[in-house]
Design a protein around this motif. Structure first.
Motif, PDB file in Angstrom:
ATOM      1  N   PHE A  87       1.024  -1.256   0.022  1.00 48.44           N
ATOM      2  CA  PHE A  87      -0.279   0.080   0.070  1.00 48.44           C
ATOM      3  C   PHE A  87       0.929   1.230   0.003  1.00 48.44           C
ATOM      4  O   PHE A  87       1.809   1.539   0.824  1.00 48.44           O
ATOM      5  N   SER A  88       0.490   2.160  -0.861  1.00 51.89           N
ATOM      6  CA  SER A  88       1.783   3.189  -0.969  1.00 51.89           C
ATOM      7  C   SER A  88       0.672   4.388  -1.247  1.00 51.89           C
ATOM      8  O   SER A  88      -0.138   4.658  -2.310  1.00 51.89           O
ATOM      9  N   LEU A  89       0.790   5.296  -0.316  1.00 54.06           N
ATOM     10  CA  LEU A  89       0.285   6.779  -0.563  1.00 54.06           C
ATOM     11  C   LEU A  89       1.420   7.482  -1.085  1.00 54.06           C
ATOM     12  O   LEU A  89       2.477   7.263  -0.898  1.00 54.06           O
ATOM     13  N   LYS A  90       0.827   8.694  -1.800  1.00 53.38           N
ATOM     14  CA  LYS A  90       1.885   9.650  -2.286  1.00 53.38           C
ATOM     15  C   LYS A  90       2.584  10.091  -0.988  1.00 53.38           C
ATOM     16  O   LYS A  90       2.214  10.172  -0.129  1.00 53.38           O
ATOM     17  N   ALA A  91       3.955  10.689  -1.561  1.00 53.83           N
ATOM     18  CA  ALA A  91       4.763  11.564  -0.499  1.00 53.83           C
ATOM     19  C   ALA A  91       3.851  12.601   0.155  1.00 53.83           C
ATOM     20  O   ALA A  91       2.864  13.262  -0.533  1.00 53.83           O
ATOM     21  N   THR A  92       4.173  12.689   1.587  1.00 49.23           N
ATOM     22  CA  THR A  92       3.331  13.847   2.264  1.00 49.23           C
ATOM     23  C   THR A  92       3.499  15.274   1.257  1.00 49.23           C
ATOM     24  O   THR A  92       2.426  15.929   1.347  1.00 49.23           O
ATOM     25  N   ALA A  93       4.448  15.687   0.841  1.00 51.86           N
ATOM     26  CA  ALA A  93       4.406  16.783  -0.068  1.00 51.86           C
ATOM     27  C   ALA A  93       3.563  16.963  -1.036  1.00 51.86           C
ATOM     28  O   ALA A  93       2.837  17.730  -1.295  1.00 51.86           O
ATOM     29  N   ALA A  94       3.482  15.742  -1.832  1.00 47.52           N
ATOM     30  CA  ALA A  94       2.475  15.551  -2.906  1.00 47.52           C
ATOM     31  C   ALA A  94       1.139  15.572  -2.260  1.00 47.52           C
ATOM     32  O   ALA A  94       0.177  16.379  -2.942  1.00 47.52           O
ATOM     33  N   LEU A  95       0.851  14.849  -1.293  1.00 46.36           N
ATOM     34  CA  LEU A  95      -0.399  15.026  -0.621  1.00 46.36           C
ATOM     35  C   LEU A  95      -0.973  16.356  -0.095  1.00 46.36           C
ATOM     36  O   LEU A  95      -2.144  16.978  -0.212  1.00 46.36           O
ATOM     37  N   GLU A  96       0.159  16.904   0.286  1.00 53.15           N
ATOM     38  CA  GLU A  96      -0.394  18.538   0.736  1.00 53.15           C
ATOM     39  C   GLU A  96      -0.477  19.512  -0.277  1.00 53.15           C
ATOM     40  O   GLU A  96      -1.398  20.258  -0.156  1.00 53.15           O
ATOM     41  N   ALA A  97       0.248  19.143  -1.352  1.00 53.05           N
ATOM     42  CA  ALA A  97      -0.236  19.858  -2.766  1.00 53.05           C
ATOM     43  C   ALA A  97      -1.470  19.804  -3.078  1.00 53.05           C
ATOM     44  O   ALA A  97      -2.365  20.637  -3.440  1.00 53.05           O
ATOM     45  N   ILE A  98      -2.000  18.287  -3.185  1.00 51.74           N
ATOM     46  CA  ILE A  98      -3.094  18.117  -3.657  1.00 51.74           C
ATOM     47  C   ILE A  98      -4.200  18.776  -2.463  1.00 51.74           C
ATOM     48  O   ILE A  98      -5.350  19.351  -2.841  1.00 51.74           O
ATOM     49  N   LYS A  99      -3.940  18.615  -1.211  1.00 46.47           N
ATOM     50  CA  LYS A  99      -5.007  19.196  -0.295  1.00 46.47           C
ATOM     51  C   LYS A  99      -5.192  20.854  -0.532  1.00 46.47           C
ATOM     52  O   LYS A  99      -6.198  21.580  -0.267  1.00 46.47           O
ATOM     53  N   ASN A 100      -3.994  21.313  -0.729  1.00 47.20           N
ATOM     54  CA  ASN A 100      -3.877  22.772  -1.038  1.00 47.20           C
ATOM     55  C   ASN A 100      -5.001  23.267  -2.306  1.00 47.20           C
ATOM     56  O   ASN A 100      -5.395  24.002  -2.045  1.00 47.20           O
ATOM     57  N   LYS A 101      -4.544  22.523  -3.124  1.00 46.90           N
ATOM     58  CA  LYS A 101      -5.340  22.761  -4.202  1.00 46.90           C
ATOM     59  C   LYS A 101      -7.078  22.426  -4.052  1.00 46.90           C
ATOM     60  O   LYS A 101      -7.642  23.346  -4.301  1.00 46.90           O
ATOM     61  N   ALA A 102      -7.159  21.382  -3.487  1.00 50.86           N
ATOM     62  CA  ALA A 102      -8.666  21.313  -3.312  1.00 50.86           C
ATOM     63  C   ALA A 102      -9.192  22.022  -2.190  1.00 50.86           C
ATOM     64  O   ALA A 102     -10.521  22.139  -2.241  1.00 50.86           O
ATOM     65  N   SER A 103      -8.643  22.761  -1.345  1.00 52.25           N
ATOM     66  CA  SER A 103      -8.949  23.721  -0.440  1.00 52.25           C
ATOM     67  C   SER A 103      -8.785  25.264  -0.990  1.00 52.25           C
ATOM     68  O   SER A 103      -9.125  26.325   0.281  1.00 52.25           O
ATOM     69  N   MET A 104      -8.427  25.185  -1.946  1.00 47.12           N
ATOM     70  CA  MET A 104      -8.178  26.819  -2.555  1.00 47.12           C
ATOM     71  C   MET A 104      -9.479  27.671  -2.356  1.00 47.12           C
ATOM     72  O   MET A 104     -10.709  26.991  -2.664  1.00 47.12           O
ATOM     73  N   ASP A 131     -19.966  19.744 -10.605  1.00 47.14           N
ATOM     74  CA  ASP A 131     -19.881  20.623 -11.993  1.00 47.14           C
ATOM     75  C   ASP A 131     -18.953  21.602 -11.976  1.00 47.14           C
ATOM     76  O   ASP A 131     -18.554  21.925 -13.037  1.00 47.14           O
ATOM     77  N   PHE A 132     -18.233  21.897 -10.825  1.00 49.62           N
ATOM     78  CA  PHE A 132     -17.032  22.581 -10.795  1.00 49.62           C
ATOM     79  C   PHE A 132     -16.029  22.033 -10.228  1.00 49.62           C
ATOM     80  O   PHE A 132     -16.172  20.990  -9.311  1.00 49.62           O
ATOM     81  N   CYS A 133     -14.835  21.932 -10.745  1.00 47.16           N
ATOM     82  CA  CYS A 133     -13.721  20.906 -10.240  1.00 47.16           C
ATOM     83  C   CYS A 133     -12.503  21.331 -10.354  1.00 47.16           C
ATOM     84  O   CYS A 133     -12.026  21.999 -11.373  1.00 47.16           O
ATOM     85  N   PHE A 134     -11.710  21.586  -9.217  1.00 37.07           N
ATOM     86  CA  PHE A 134     -10.375  22.312  -9.200  1.00 37.07           C
ATOM     87  C   PHE A 134      -9.460  21.430 -10.223  1.00 37.07           C
ATOM     88  O   PHE A 134      -8.496  22.117 -10.560  1.00 37.07           O
ATOM     89  N   PHE A 135      -9.757  20.134 -10.372  1.00 38.95           N
ATOM     90  CA  PHE A 135      -8.807  19.326 -10.938  1.00 38.95           C
ATOM     91  C   PHE A 135      -9.170  18.983 -12.458  1.00 38.95           C
ATOM     92  O   PHE A 135      -8.645  18.248 -13.142  1.00 38.95           O
ATOM     93  N   ALA A 136     -10.132  19.748 -12.898  1.00 38.49           N
ATOM     94  CA  ALA A 136     -10.771  19.323 -14.257  1.00 38.49           C
ATOM     95  C   ALA A 136      -9.801  20.147 -15.237  1.00 38.49           C
ATOM     96  O   ALA A 136      -9.141  20.933 -15.007  1.00 38.49           O
ATOM     97  N   ASP A 137      -9.761  19.416 -16.372  1.00 35.48           N
ATOM     98  CA  ASP A 137      -8.773  19.542 -17.540  1.00 35.48           C
ATOM     99  C   ASP A 137      -9.806  20.505 -18.527  1.00 35.48           C
ATOM    100  O   ASP A 137      -9.037  21.233 -19.046  1.00 35.48           O
ATOM    101  N   GLY A 138     -10.899  19.802 -18.569  1.00 33.06           N
ATOM    102  CA  GLY A 138     -11.753  20.635 -19.292  1.00 33.06           C
ATOM    103  C   GLY A 138     -12.161  21.966 -18.991  1.00 33.06           C
ATOM    104  O   GLY A 138     -12.248  22.337 -17.671  1.00 33.06           O
ATOM    105  N   LYS A 139     -12.519  22.897 -19.941  1.00 32.87           N
ATOM    106  CA  LYS A 139     -12.651  24.332 -19.543  1.00 32.87           C
ATOM    107  C   LYS A 139     -13.842  24.476 -18.831  1.00 32.87           C
ATOM    108  O   LYS A 139     -14.235  25.219 -17.922  1.00 32.87           O
ATOM    109  N   ASP A 140     -15.152  23.661 -19.244  1.00 33.94           N
ATOM    110  CA  ASP A 140     -16.406  23.693 -18.619  1.00 33.94           C
ATOM    111  C   ASP A 140     -16.505  23.615 -17.157  1.00 33.94           C
ATOM    112  O   ASP A 140     -16.959  24.415 -16.184  1.00 33.94           O
TER     113      ASP A 140
END
Ligand code: SF4
Ligand code: SF4
Ligand code: SF4
Length: 443
Positions: free
Chosen positions: A363-380, A400-409
């Motif tokens: 079982f491997s979670l991403k490194a702490t720094a990578a998880l922090e970066a995802i969390k920062n983005k999600a809580s922006m 319907d809105f997603c911080f991680f969306a690639d698509g413009k909509d």
């Protein structure tokens, strides 16, 4: 959103709402009322409280500003708190015995790949053993959620085996568990009984009386109980359930009737209203929000008169929250393909949607720094939200809105949800203010 509210402090989250006789000054979790003499000067009052002559008004404004500062501190504390597992979601694949007209699985936007099956027992055991190597988890309860892109009870044997596996593990380690399942309730009697006896809470999705339910969704399988029958059976067996009703454009004006049915015939004690999401062209538009809210509030009044809780999950003013990203809720979402994902609805796409992986008994979670970066983005807090009364209690219209969306909509805030969330928040605050006025507690 003119006239609903205004931001009345340059740097702090303080908002003014004008009512007939009073101004309400609000920061999440706290508000004060200003009488006529201070009306329409919220901004001056908040930027220079030392100039307020009336001591009790000055004290109230200072208390409000202090709460606003604390809110900023709390939000950044939440952002910086490291990811720490509090719940495990067993996420079943796309298979479903319903064919709902609004199902988000039907909308293809290039971000969803087919996902099938149920997470295997060894993936679950490996994850649990790995998490519980860490002593900090032992005295914390664990919530286990059975959820899916599709319907988890379709994988009946895997579901019951998984429950046993997790229960055995927890009994050996002394871990307290809370089991929750989200189901479309197409269940036979044996299944309803099992869920009542093994789940602490059963989340039933039902869109209203049979004529509505059957029109929007396919009829249940032939040997299935009715939704009313499932609810009755769960209660008879000593279990608990709540109900989630998806509301579409077609049913938005019928919310009072839907809620009346869920309370009267299904004996619901807790109802969650969910405006349909990812519905493409059949979704809501901004103009629908006012109609939606009027109908929701009528339904809410009826529910309140019956002592039933009703909520709309996208905006919850009693708590600070953001999107439904799993990383913000300390949730491990384990998918059938061994991925640990950050999202309940996008099963592929941006690498940020993956928090880790289980493979070959590792079982491997991403490194702490990578998880922090995802969390920062999600809580922006998006720029558009900084002057919004909901900045600290809004799902931002996810998914319907997603911080991680690639698509413009999905990168753009959803106008319907913004208007809906703002109308609801302002209405609730005004209601609280009126209660306070009745108790003569104003400055
Ligand atoms: S029950 Fe849920 S997953 Fe199944 S078709 Fe309906 S909306 Fe889709
Ligand atoms: S913000 Fe995006 S990734 Fe997060 S839960 Fe919502 S849709 Fe999923
Ligand atoms: S998404 Fe809309 S309602 Fe929510 S905080 Fe942002 S602007 Fe406000």
């Amino acid at each position: 959103m003119k006239n609903l509210f205004s931001k009345v402090h340059d740097t702090l989250p303080v908002f003014g709402i004008e009512d007939e006789l009073y101004s309400v000054l609000y920061t999440p979790g706290y508000f004060i009322l200003l009488k006529n003499s201070y009306r329409a000067c919220g901004r001056q009052v908040c930027s220079a409280p030392e100039n307020i002559h009336d001591l009790s008004v000055r004290r109230s404004v200072n208390a409000l500003l202090e709460h606003a500062r604390q809110n900023q501190v709390e939000w950044s504390r939440m952002q910086q708190q490291p990811f720490s597992v509090e719940s495990l979601t067993i996420h079943a694949g796309d298979e479903c015995n319903f064919n709902c007209s609004y199902c988000y699985l039907k909308v293809s936007d290039g971000k969803k790949s087919k996902l099938s099956g149920f997470p295997a027992k060894d993936l679950i055991s490996t994850s649990l053993h790995s998490v519980y190597k860490n002593e900090q988890y032992f005295d914390k309860p664990l919530t286990v959620v059975y959820h899916g892109s599709g319907e988890p009870t379709l994988h009946w044997k895997e579901l019951t085996d998984t429950w046993n596996t997790i229960q055995d593990f927890a009994a050996r380690k002394g871990i307290r568990l809370f089991h929750y399942i989200a189901t479309n309730a197409s269940l036979n009697q044996m299944q309803a009984d099992w869920l009542a006896e093994h789940m602490n809470l059963v989340g039933i999705s039902c869109d209203g009386p049979p004529e509505l339910q059957n029109r929007l969704r396919s009829p249940a399988k032939p040997n299935a109980l009715s939704v009313e029958g499932v609810c009755r059976r769960i209660l008879e067996k000593g279990g608990r359930f709540d109900i989630r009703a998806t509301i579409t454009r077609e049913t938005m004006m019928l919310q009072p009737e839907i809620v009346e049915y869920l309370i009267g015939k299904c004996q619901a004690q807790n109802i969650r209203i969910e405006p349909v999401y990812l519905a493409g062209g059949a979704g809501f538009c901004e103009q629908d929000a006012d109609v939606f809210v009027r109908s929701y509030l009528l339904a809410g009044k009826y529910a309140q008169s019956k002592g039933v809780d009703i909520s709309c999950s996208g905006v919850r003013i009693e708590e600070m929250h953001g999107t439904f990203c799993d990383v913000l809720r300390n949730n491990l979402r384990l998918m059938p393909d061994g991925e640990v994902r950050n999202c309940f609805c996008y099963s592929s796409g941006s690498d940020d949607l993956s928090l880790g992986r289980v493979e070959d008994h590792r079982f491997s979670l991403k490194a702490t720094a990578a998880l922090e970066a995802i969390k920062n983005k999600a809580s922006m807090v998006p720029e558009e939200c900084t002057n919004c009364i909901n900045l600290y209690h809004c799902s931002r219209g996810c998914p319907d809105f997603c911080f991680f969306a690639d698509g413009k909509d999905h990168k753009r805030l959803n106008a319907f949800r913004c208007r809906l969330h703002q109308l609801l928040t302002v209405t609730w605050i005004k209601e609280l203010a009126h209660q306070k006025i009745v108790s003569h507690d104003s400055v």
